[in-house]
Design an enzyme around this catalytic site. Sequence first.
Site, PDB file in Angstrom:
ATOM      1  N   ASP A 286      -2.553  40.966 -14.482  1.00 32.64           N
ATOM      2  CA  ASP A 286      -3.017  41.508 -15.754  1.00 32.64           C
ATOM      3  C   ASP A 286      -3.203  43.013 -15.550  1.00 32.64           C
ATOM      4  O   ASP A 286      -3.084  43.532 -14.450  1.00 32.64           O
ATOM      5  CB  ASP A 286      -4.298  40.817 -16.250  1.00 32.64           C
ATOM      6  CG  ASP A 286      -4.460  41.005 -17.758  1.00 32.64           C
ATOM      7  OD1 ASP A 286      -3.757  41.869 -18.336  1.00 32.64           O
ATOM      8  OD2 ASP A 286      -5.271  40.306 -18.386  1.00 32.64           O
TER       9      ASP A 286
HETATM   10  C1  NOJ Z   1      -4.903  42.862 -20.846  1.00 31.96           C
HETATM   11  C2  NOJ Z   1      -4.991  41.488 -21.440  1.00 31.96           C
HETATM   12  O1  NOJ Z   1      -5.930  40.712 -20.727  1.00 31.96           O
HETATM   13  C3  NOJ Z   1      -3.667  40.752 -21.474  1.00 31.96           C
HETATM   14  O2  NOJ Z   1      -3.834  39.568 -22.197  1.00 31.96           O
HETATM   15  C4  NOJ Z   1      -2.592  41.616 -22.049  1.00 31.96           C
HETATM   16  O3  NOJ Z   1      -1.384  40.915 -22.107  1.00 31.96           O
HETATM   17  C5  NOJ Z   1      -2.470  42.871 -21.206  1.00 31.96           C
HETATM   18  N1  NOJ Z   1      -3.718  43.602 -21.236  1.00 31.96           N
HETATM   19  C6  NOJ Z   1      -1.344  43.768 -21.682  1.00 31.96           C
HETATM   20  O4  NOJ Z   1      -1.693  44.401 -22.844  1.00 31.96           O
END
Ligand code: NOJ
Length: 746
Positions: A286
């Site tokens: 993530d």
């Molecule tokens: C953080 C989030 O937790 C995730 O769900 C998302 O896909 C990513 N950022 C990318 O934006």
Amino acid sequence: MKKKILILGSIFFLLFGSKNTLAQNNLIPVKVDSVLHLMTLEEKVGQLNQYTGDWDEATGPITKDGDKQNQIKQGEVGSMLNVKGVKHSRELQEMALQSRLRIPLLFGEDVIHGYKTTFPIPLAEASSWDMDAIQLSARVAATEAAGSGIHWVFAPMVDISRDPRWGRVMEGAGEDTYLGSQIAIARVKGFQGDGLGYTNSVMACVKHYAAYGAAIGGRDYNSVDMSERMLREIYLPPFKAAEKAGAATFMNSFNDLNGIPATANVHLLRDILKGEWGFKGFVVSDWGSVGEMIQHGFVKDNKEAALVAIKAGCDMDMESRSYKNNLALLVREGKVPIELVNDAVKRILLKKFELGLFDNPFKYLNTDRESREMNNPEHVKAARMVAEKSVVLLKNDKQLLPLSKNIKSIALIGPIVKTVKQNLGFWSIEWDNDSSYIVSQWKGIQNKVSSNTHLIYAKGCEINDSSHAGFAEAVQAALQADVVVMSVGEARDMTGEAKSRSNIHLPGVQEELIQAIYATGKPVVVMINAGRPLIFNWTADHIPAILYTWWLGSEAGNAIADVLFGDYNPSAKLPMSFPRTEGQIPIYYNHFNTGRPANNDNDRFYRSAYIDLSIYPKFEFGYGLSYTTFEYSNLELSKQKVRQNDTITVSLKITNTGKIAGEEIVQLYLRDKVASVVRPVKELKGFQKIYLMPGETKTVTFIIEKEKLSFYNQQMQWVAEPGEFDVMIGTSSEKIKLKSSFELLP
Ligand code: NOJ
């Protein structure tokens, strides 16, 4: 050496030059190897590096170090996120093709519930319990996203959650493992369509792996502490189901699981995902989660972060630059075996080949197609249909709803009646700052009523207001009308990432506004817009008609009008329990019985209950009404005793006893009465959505097989133990209409 490079080089160009990856999928592993052999260590690490575009809206904390565009030209970037639109993607892809090996970029984006055409938030769609509708929603999103140059969506989010304080419940399918697994499959199928390589298919990314929905206290990014049994029985099944459905990629979660950050969790990634489940796609971290292991106190610096993440099986580093700045050195120092890097690179190249990007890096980049897909009237129809199916009718005393289209006057009151963008909910993509395609609730109702109907509007208050200044005008509006429809709720950005709330009551003075309007004596309908279950006890106890609309997307106004005026008969059911107070959280239907269960609200003496609160949620999992009524009868089991590898057929009859056609979601729950580890009081194991004309009766059947009776025993083996099982057929998890039992033989 020179000769080897020459041969490999010619294979490389031969293979890249060849057309039509779909027909030649069996050659892809050879092609992947041929590319890998040509790559320098730095180029390999480049493939594992993902950046956000600085140019568009970011979805995390951007680190603007270095010159990304130059790095793309040097082959130091494998993927970009947050790059929207064909024009911009083409510019970047052209830069990638200036790199030595001309390896195309992958473009990823958070396409969570629609792209331009915005569908209901995922938790709302989950309320439909309608797999075709959910699959269609993902299909439309994929078609539009792919039309806009995107290869990869960061969805579905399949985190089970029992805590509505957690802002990210809006992205998931609620509290139940079985329902969540079916929805995970539908979404993967919708996104990936007929398979990677078709230009209207995108790669799904199953997230957040794993157990993120159990963050302690519902506080985002928080720790998770849970047993292996709970992990495998409740939290992992939707991930496993999505993997089995062919999901191309997975995303790590931000949390630590029992003290080990998910991003470097060998047990989750190597043992379970890539080991037991045999996952062949790739895993992306993530946002910054590789580097965040420093804050977790798990590693001392980015170098160690890169080391533990790659060892655990995290293939791509989103935005932390830990791989980019350290991985090559770690390999040279002998700390990371090159085989680990090769494996990660191969997994990513495999997907680039499967998508057909080596054959044609511009395959998804066609401005005509983009404008066609972004203006497709079929997509708008689909969004309206899915939105209608997502509205939950919580209360309808004396059949106040549906309203007549010829009613003389309606007062529309509340802070959400005329809002436009709010209807999209969180994680939506705002298209070119042009909101003309979003149908507000005011507009939807205006379109629906006859010219004889007079609409009166008063805002009353803001969403999170402390002032009562607008109340008098709202009361006046109500007094002039035959019926009042109120639209209240949370703001769209009160749920979503980093949007945990300790207080989940209807914000501000909205419930006081409802009280003031109710005091006029006019019939009142309340619509509640939110991204999570909210608490609104006074409203629930006094207001005769309540619709939980969640956030319904760009067709919100039309769908709401369809439901209010009976052009669609509501059929949705809650995918999460609604608590009475925050103190009741976590609350979920499939709990254990305990040694001292409370059997009702008068049964609290030395019982597992609060002495100051009901044992029941305000609205239970699986609950939702219709404008018609249904009768359940004739439950039959094909046998009373069953052998381990045999099946039982459960059948029942359902009749529409009302005056209009409607759909009922028939729910099958099972309970294992006695087992070597305690089992939940009930578990959803099947459901069917049945459409019935007035007076019509249909037979519904469910098959119960061993899998539905199985759980992890004390030795953590997946078994079905002999003994008695209860079979419950319900219209919700509490309202069980028919009951029987059978015995599983040794
Ligand atoms: C953080 C989030 O937790 C995730 O769900 C998302 O896909 C990513 N950022 C990318 O934006």
